[in-house]
Design an enzyme around this catalytic site. Sequence first.
Site, PDB file in Angstrom:
ATOM      1  N   SER A 166       0.833  -1.091  -0.071  1.00 37.69           N
ATOM      2  CA  SER A 166       0.059   0.031   0.072  1.00 37.69           C
ATOM      3  C   SER A 166       0.973   1.158  -0.226  1.00 37.69           C
ATOM      4  O   SER A 166       1.630   1.481  -0.766  1.00 37.69           O
ATOM      5  CB  SER A 166      -1.041  -0.131   1.083  1.00 37.69           C
ATOM      6  OG  SER A 166      -1.850   1.001   1.063  1.00 37.69           O
ATOM      7  N   ASP A 263      -9.608  -1.897  -6.378  1.00 40.67           N
ATOM      8  CA  ASP A 263      -8.865  -1.067  -5.732  1.00 40.67           C
ATOM      9  C   ASP A 263      -8.658   0.286  -6.293  1.00 40.67           C
ATOM     10  O   ASP A 263      -8.495   0.199  -7.610  1.00 40.67           O
ATOM     11  CB  ASP A 263      -7.329  -1.949  -5.510  1.00 40.67           C
ATOM     12  CG  ASP A 263      -6.521  -1.113  -4.435  1.00 40.67           C
ATOM     13  OD1 ASP A 263      -6.460  -0.038  -4.309  1.00 40.67           O
ATOM     14  OD2 ASP A 263      -5.872  -1.766  -3.774  1.00 40.67           O
ATOM     15  N   HIS A 293      -9.080  -3.074  -1.832  1.00 47.00           N
ATOM     16  CA  HIS A 293      -7.641  -2.674  -1.230  1.00 47.00           C
ATOM     17  C   HIS A 293      -7.627  -3.430   0.102  1.00 47.00           C
ATOM     18  O   HIS A 293      -8.434  -3.336   0.940  1.00 47.00           O
ATOM     19  CB  HIS A 293      -7.444  -1.153  -0.813  1.00 47.00           C
ATOM     20  CG  HIS A 293      -6.316  -0.542  -0.504  1.00 47.00           C
ATOM     21  ND1 HIS A 293      -5.084  -0.923  -1.555  1.00 47.00           N
ATOM     22  CD2 HIS A 293      -5.805  -0.297   0.578  1.00 47.00           C
ATOM     23  CE1 HIS A 293      -4.057  -0.286  -1.042  1.00 47.00           C
ATOM     24  NE2 HIS A 293      -4.426   0.017   0.391  1.00 47.00           N
TER      25      HIS A 293
END
Length: 326
Positions: A166, A263, A293
């Site tokens: 991330s 995402d 995500h």
Amino acid sequence: MPVSRLLMDRELSQALEGVPMTPNGAFDLTDIPATRAAFRAQAESTAASEPDDPSVTTEEHRIGRADGPDVTVRLLRPATAPGPLPVMLWFHGGGQVLGFAAQDDAWLKPLCSQLGCAVAVVDYRLAPETPAPGAAEDGFTAYQWLVREAEELGLDGTRIGIAGQSGGGGIAAATVLLVRDRGGAAPVFQSLTYPMLDDRNLTASSHEITDIGIWDRSTNILAWQAVLGDRTGTDDVSPYSAPSRAQDFSALPPTFIAVGELDCFRDEDLDYAARLRAHGVPVELHLYPGAYHAFDLFAPESRLAATFQQTWFSYLARRFQDTSTP
């Protein structure tokens, strides 16, 4: 029903029902200090409820430097594995504004055990207190230290990979660019799990993902504003702050990229993979259908999460075992 919900994997959708949500989603970046405190409390509570793994040891190292504050690295290693060990330099998730080095212990320790490798977790500085590229500079300092001290630490300096998740995936990618551009010893791979790469938020997926609650468009915009301030979306952003701004992708290491179909980072990650490949970089790319995500963290028992982990562990094992081929 929103299209994203209709396309969502059933197991992931069920897991999402149990995620505490604020009016601004799972991560309320309108109050970063409060969200940091809640995030840390939840992570520490989860860690306290699980038995420790004595097969993996933990050390903390402070790395001094003349041009900035010390960088702390949390080094995990199998207690009985013979050295010198390959090592993965790891950057935790949290949108570059949340999180801390120990948050991923619960699953990094099994990774150490299964792969017989060490993991060096960078406790990088967070935004907005430290704007970009401060976190990448911390990463570069940590990488230099690993290369320099590998033998003394019982590590294999010829088998160091750089990886992140991330926001940490974006910092990992920026660190790799810094290593190349400053003439450092090249890592054997970069592994980017749904990385945060582009501050401009212009892609189709950055406009589509608005209502899931797990790092949607509004959250991402707030995060980038914290990371870059008034520079967000302008021409005054370097690749070391937002790696998608890079033009030259040559001489970068073999790359693993994984991202979910739902995402907001999907299209910037797919574009990054395509641009790497166009410059001759070997890329292994995985797009997970129906996945939002951080799906592997929110639904760790799901089949998609199991598939991702098996695929990722296999990639890491191959890169550590044979660095002569992509």
